[in-house]
Design a protein around this motif. Structure first.
Motif, PDB file in Angstrom:
ATOM      1  N   ARG A 195     -28.648  -1.739  21.628  1.00 53.23           N
ATOM      2  CA  ARG A 195     -28.940  -0.863  20.498  1.00 53.23           C
ATOM      3  C   ARG A 195     -28.153  -1.005  19.794  1.00 53.23           C
ATOM      4  N   ASP A 196     -26.666   0.272  20.028  1.00 54.29           N
ATOM      5  CA  ASP A 196     -26.005   0.024  19.213  1.00 54.29           C
ATOM      6  C   ASP A 196     -25.598  -0.519  18.220  1.00 54.29           C
ATOM      7  N   GLU A 197     -25.766  -2.594  18.574  1.00 50.51           N
ATOM      8  CA  GLU A 197     -25.457  -3.664  18.649  1.00 50.51           C
ATOM      9  C   GLU A 197     -26.193  -4.060  17.282  1.00 50.51           C
ATOM     10  N   LEU A 198     -27.164  -3.204  17.413  1.00 48.94           N
ATOM     11  CA  LEU A 198     -28.388  -4.117  16.460  1.00 48.94           C
ATOM     12  C   LEU A 198     -28.466  -3.034  15.435  1.00 48.94           C
ATOM     13  N   LYS A 199     -28.367  -2.087  15.671  1.00 45.80           N
ATOM     14  CA  LYS A 199     -27.781  -0.848  14.269  1.00 45.80           C
ATOM     15  C   LYS A 199     -26.632  -0.671  13.484  1.00 45.80           C
ATOM     16  N   ARG A 200     -25.840  -2.170  13.803  1.00 42.17           N
ATOM     17  CA  ARG A 200     -24.459  -2.120  12.600  1.00 42.17           C
ATOM     18  C   ARG A 200     -25.110  -4.237  12.223  1.00 42.17           C
ATOM     19  N   TRP A 201     -25.974  -4.159  12.460  1.00 41.14           N
ATOM     20  CA  TRP A 201     -26.596  -5.505  11.786  1.00 41.14           C
ATOM     21  C   TRP A 201     -27.128  -4.868  10.400  1.00 41.14           C
ATOM     22  N   VAL A 202     -28.509  -3.833  11.395  1.00 38.24           N
ATOM     23  CA  VAL A 202     -29.598  -3.152  10.317  1.00 38.24           C
ATOM     24  C   VAL A 202     -28.654  -2.610   9.281  1.00 38.24           C
ATOM     25  N   ALA A 203     -27.469  -1.883   9.535  1.00 35.64           N
ATOM     26  CA  ALA A 203     -26.634  -1.359   8.453  1.00 35.64           C
ATOM     27  C   ALA A 203     -25.920  -2.126   7.131  1.00 35.64           C
TER      28      ALA A 203
END
Lengths: 409, 409
Positions: A195-203
């Protein structure tokens, strides 16, 4: 005389899996006695679940009678199915997706291939590498990828390599891209993003005004708690992400043909003058012009996945495949191979023995073990030096294949 | 930010039938008591034939068992279906079409919409006018049609008007075109070309190096001896023509989703340098990249059409619809309307009363007779002043609709 779309001529040879099928078929012809087991193409082997079968029979019966016969359905899919999707795949996970944001299709390949039509020719795409070939190939046909170099890289595509060295977590693009293709759980590596890694992409996408085309065709295989099933679990994703889903691997629908795409109302692209244009109505216009909806029987089949019985049955089949994956992982590791994936996905990504290329190892496996794998380089330049194995086989065949693989060391 | 495909923004409003559906739905809301009968969208109403239903149940059963379960099928369709098509639709008529020239699809709309992807952006298209909107709309999205004028004409499309004045036989194009779209029996006018008339088009295409995209989705409705069922009945057509076929109207498959396209090996387009490129392998590459084949159950359903029983059953349904067409023709003529088509096609093309536009008459029919027709202008500028009626209704509803139409005079 009519001119050809010359961008199509830039594509190398055939489509990866068509090429593999040809090689396997030629091997079988010259070795008629060999029992060839495929751990290659990602196709399921287990029959449809009883509840799904029942729903299909019942739909066929409806089609046989006046009063219940159904002709053209809505291009975007029947409300009964879109409602079931919204409720079960999203609301049950605390995500609000409106039924009008759901487009039922005849499989994720169609929509991942066709969606680029909505975009201008000057759009720059970035892809995790290796990746499902459809993303790049469809953009190549659409004239967006530049020229193909001898190294297998298109001049106008930004590649984000995923290798053992970076633990298969792609780096954010080093230069601006308009559209990022991500697929998690990943085909072909079988790896995931937390989840944290995917957050980086959305940001990143929000900050850089990029779009994310997110393929989560394998979400049903996720076992780990911290791996998101949908990109919309991440706050803000509805502004920037289109998500592609499929029932092919979730419920063995590769021969039934049904999937869906989420196009949130907020997601937009711009005209050259800077006017924001929402993609949802544009995709609707595309689909109503070039698509006539999915077979009624297939849509009722898909609806049945969301019943309690249907759900329990498909989980059993997923567990069956994941038991294969576990065995494949442990066997390959015990044989000294470097193995990735296979924990939250039905794919294993295996490093080829030193000095052997992807296609070289494909040949070794075929010739010596009579096992079909998929050469990693077929999924992109960073796939060189790996092969993909799939866990979709019959359990007995998988055991047999592993026994044979033991002999080639 | 990603740029949009601005060509898509040039398209007017929604897709024709989506627009009609909205108007009808709004009328029904404000007139909940009215019994609205649709003679509008060309959708079938009669249930699937028993032999087809049997084949579908049997296919569903196969999918429910290990050993007979089918996953991904060939992108171009199963051999059993392509063989049945080649034998029955072509060899039985003395036409040799190889199985490798047949591409099974999920309906003619997909392929008539997608086929233009193989061509360059500079390709000039010519269309019989009025015509099925998908041909022009898909080329508009592909950036080939120029700009849409206030008169409903695209600046870069050559229109070949078909009106009562020329007996609905289009004139050969007055300026060079690269691709000619023809649909016979014609949707929407219900008129046909004789063998001799079609010969002129093939000769024209050969002489001018044009391609013909020939839609014969309604061939099963042909009653007259001298009307060709396939363009390949004409000598030389295999050099220049791609043919689109559909089971939708032949066998009530609008909700089953199956059709096919013939791409003869000889048909080619050129690079800008003049090199000839065959379209068959190019279409195969397109389909294997962006399409994953048709539902197995739908393909078995289609195969059943070619059995003796299946064939006899679908003929009965076609006769049923043609009985509607005959009654509609005679009634409308007796009411003093000018009526065309309906003899070799399930469509009637009716001139609107003087001074009333297509949409005007659509409204009159809806408001006063509670009957839905399709405004002719929706099919192209030359369709102004006409509406299309379809013979696909229940016989009883059709009688009722005609009774109501009598009251509006």
């Amino acid at each position: 005389m009519a001119h050809i779309n010359e961008d199509m001529l830039k594509l190398p040879g055939g489509y990866l899996f068509t090429e593999i099928a040809k090689k396997v078929s030629s091997f079988k012809e010259s070795h008629p006695q060999a029992e060839v087991i495929s751990l290659g193409i990602g196709d399921v082997t287990q029959p449809l679940a009883p509840t799904i079968v029942k729903a299909m029979h019942s739909a066929v019966d409806e089609m046989s009678k006046g009063g219940t016969f159904r002709g053209y359905g809505p291009e975007r899919g029947y409300e009964f199915l879109r409602h079931a999707i919204a409720e079960n795949d999203f609301r049950a996970r605390g995500i609000e997706i409106d039924e009008s944001e759901i487009f039922v299709n005849d499989g994720a390949k169609s929509d991942t291939g066709n969606f680029q039509e909505l975009l201008g020719k000057d759009v720059k795409i970035g892809v995790a590498d290796p990746i499902y070939p459809v993303y790049v190939d469809s953009n190549a046909m659409g004239g967006r990828t530049g020229d193909l170099g001898a190294d297998g890289r298109w001049s106008n595509v930004v590649y984000m390599p995923c290798t053992a060295e970076n633990e298969f977590i792609p780096e954010l693009p080093s230069q601006p891209v308009d559209v990022i293709y991500l697929c998690y759980p990943n085909n072909p590596t079988g790896t995931t993003l937390t989840r944290d890694e995917l957050k980086r992409w959305v940001a990143y996408a929000i900050e850089h005004n990029s779009l994310i085309f997110y393929d989560s065709a394998y979400e049903a295989y996720i076992q780990s708690e911290d791996v998101p099933h949908s990109i919309y679990e991440i706050e803000g994703a509805k502004q920037v992400a289109v998500e592609f889903r499929s029932f092919s691997k979730t419920a063995g629908f590769t021969g039934v043909r049904c999937g869906y795409t989420i196009v949130p109302k907020e997601v937009a692209a711009t005209t050259t003058k800077g006017e924001r244009i929402a993609l949802n109505p544009l995709w609707s216009r595309r689909q109503s012009t070039k698509f006539n909806g999915v077979s009624y029987v297939s849509q009722r089949a898909a609806e049945a996945i969301y019943t309690a019985e249907g759900h329990a049955e498909i989980r059993k089949t997923i567990d069956y495949y994941m038991r294969n994956a576990k065995l494949m992982r442990s066997t390959m590791l015990s044989l000294g191979y470097e193995v990735y994936g296979g924990k939250d996905a039905p794919y294993l990504w295996v490093r080829t023995p030193q000095g052997i290329t992807s296609w070289g190892f494909f040949n070794t496996m075929l010739q010596n073990a009579h096992v079909v794998c998929t050469p990693g380089v077929g999924f992109g330049p960073a796939g060189e030096g790996y092969v993909r194995l799939t866990a979709f086989g019959q359990h007995e065949s998988t055991i047999k294949a592993l026994e044979k693989i033991k002999t080639i060391i």
